[in-house]
Design an enzyme around this catalytic site. Structure first.
Site, short mmCIF file in Angstrom:
data_model
loop_
_atom_site.label_atom_id
_atom_site.label_comp_id
_atom_site.label_asym_id
_atom_site.label_seq_id
_atom_site.Cartn_x
_atom_site.Cartn_y
_atom_site.Cartn_z
N SER A 141 33.29 -51.56 -40.57
CA SER A 141 33.77 -52.42 -39.49
C SER A 141 33.33 -51.84 -38.16
O SER A 141 33.26 -50.60 -38.00
CB SER A 141 35.29 -52.52 -39.51
OG SER A 141 35.75 -53.21 -38.35
N TYR A 155 43.45 -48.56 -39.64
CA TYR A 155 42.36 -49.30 -40.29
C TYR A 155 41.01 -48.79 -39.76
O TYR A 155 40.09 -48.51 -40.53
CB TYR A 155 42.54 -50.79 -39.98
CG TYR A 155 41.36 -51.68 -40.30
CD1 TYR A 155 41.18 -52.19 -41.58
CD2 TYR A 155 40.43 -52.04 -39.32
CE1 TYR A 155 40.11 -53.03 -41.87
CE2 TYR A 155 39.36 -52.87 -39.60
CZ TYR A 155 39.20 -53.37 -40.87
OH TYR A 155 38.14 -54.19 -41.16
#
Ligand code: NAP
Length: 246
Positions: A141, A155
């Site tokens: 990501s 995350y």
């Protein structure tokens, strides 16, 4: 030409589903892993088979070692020697500040995004090394380098770890003919934002993205497919950012 055999974790929805459809069109047979949404997984499998690919659907939680073992066992027994792995399964937990995030959410996100990716990569490394080659693509990501303050720093931390795993494993497995790369998507329009408690997140962030829109799952699938393909034969250890300039 013989077809590739690729395992896609989290292939039922979002980026994973788009990746399965794209890979089927690009000549891959598929092993589609998922956990909850059987209906969505079956629908993707129908489309994939409609495109002429073989597809086995396996309920497998990537955070559970026995499930990962079974996923790869079924792959090799029912489809054939695997040539590719897409570590796509991932979760954010509820959006919020770290100070307000419960321990069970932190652990669940690390379990799926990092431990799950490690477990699947380890199994693929064993098999691909024995087969004489292969390719792994991790879905990381842009959060890994942005940090995601106020949303999910836990995350982002798991995705930074995935980037380090990509680099290290690429160096470790290069001599065995196994390439390891990652795609780092920016804000992509999937159900992950609603699952985190903010369904409007993708559209809300659009004005801050240089291309002024969220990405589509298909745009990530194209990058994954390229990294798995012979076109990327000299590409390993790289994180390909597909984030609209973010
Ligand atoms: P999504 O629409 O929420 O889909 C997630 C997929 O992962 C589903 O197929 C889900 O399966 C599966 N999954 C979740 N936990 C799992 C587990 N423990 N074991 C196996 N499968 C599991 O999410 P997405 O947006 O497509 O995200 C896919 C990947 O892209 C993730 O790694 C995410 O971190 C990354 N990413 C997404 C964005 C974005 O903006 N969307 C941005 C950057 C990176 P079920 O159907 O069974 O629930």
């Amino acid at each position: 030409m013989s077809r590739s055999i690729t395992v896609v974790t989290g292939g039922s929805r979002g980026i994973g589903a788009a990746t399965c459809r794209r890979l089927a069109a690009d000549g891959h047979d598929l092993v589609l892993g998922y956990v909850r949404d059987t209906e969505a997984a079956d629908e993707v499998a129908r489309d994939v088979r409609g495109a002429g690919a073989r597809c086995v659907v396996v309920r497998a939680d990537t955070a559970v070692e026995a499930d990962v073992e079974r996923l790869f066992e079924i792959a090799e027994e029912q489809v054939g020697p695997i040539t590719g792995l897409v570590n796509n399964a991932g979760v954010t937990g509820r959006i919020g500040r770290l100070a307000d995030t419960p321990t069970d959410v932190l652990r669940a996100v690390v379990d799926v995004n990092l431990t799950g990716t490690l477990l699947c990569s380890r199994r693929a490394a064993q098999l691909m090394t024995a087969h004489g080659g292969g390719a792994i693509v991790n879905v990381s990501s842009a959060a890994a380098t942005l940090g995601s303050p106020g949303e999910y720093v836990h995350y982002a931390a798991t995705k930074a770890a995935v980037d380090a795993l990509t680099l290290g494993l690429a160096k470790e497995l290069g001599p065995d003919g196994v390439r390891v790369n990652a795609v780092a998507p920016g804000v992509i329009d999937t159900g992950i934002h609603a699952a985190g408690g903010d369904p409007g997140r993708a559209e809300r962030l659009a004005s801050g993205i240089p291309l002024r829109r969220p990405g589509r799952a298909e745009e990530i699938a194209a990058a994954v497919s390229w990294l798995l393909s012979p076109e990327a034969s000299y590409t390993t250890g790289t994180v390909l950012r597909v984030a609209g300039g973010r």
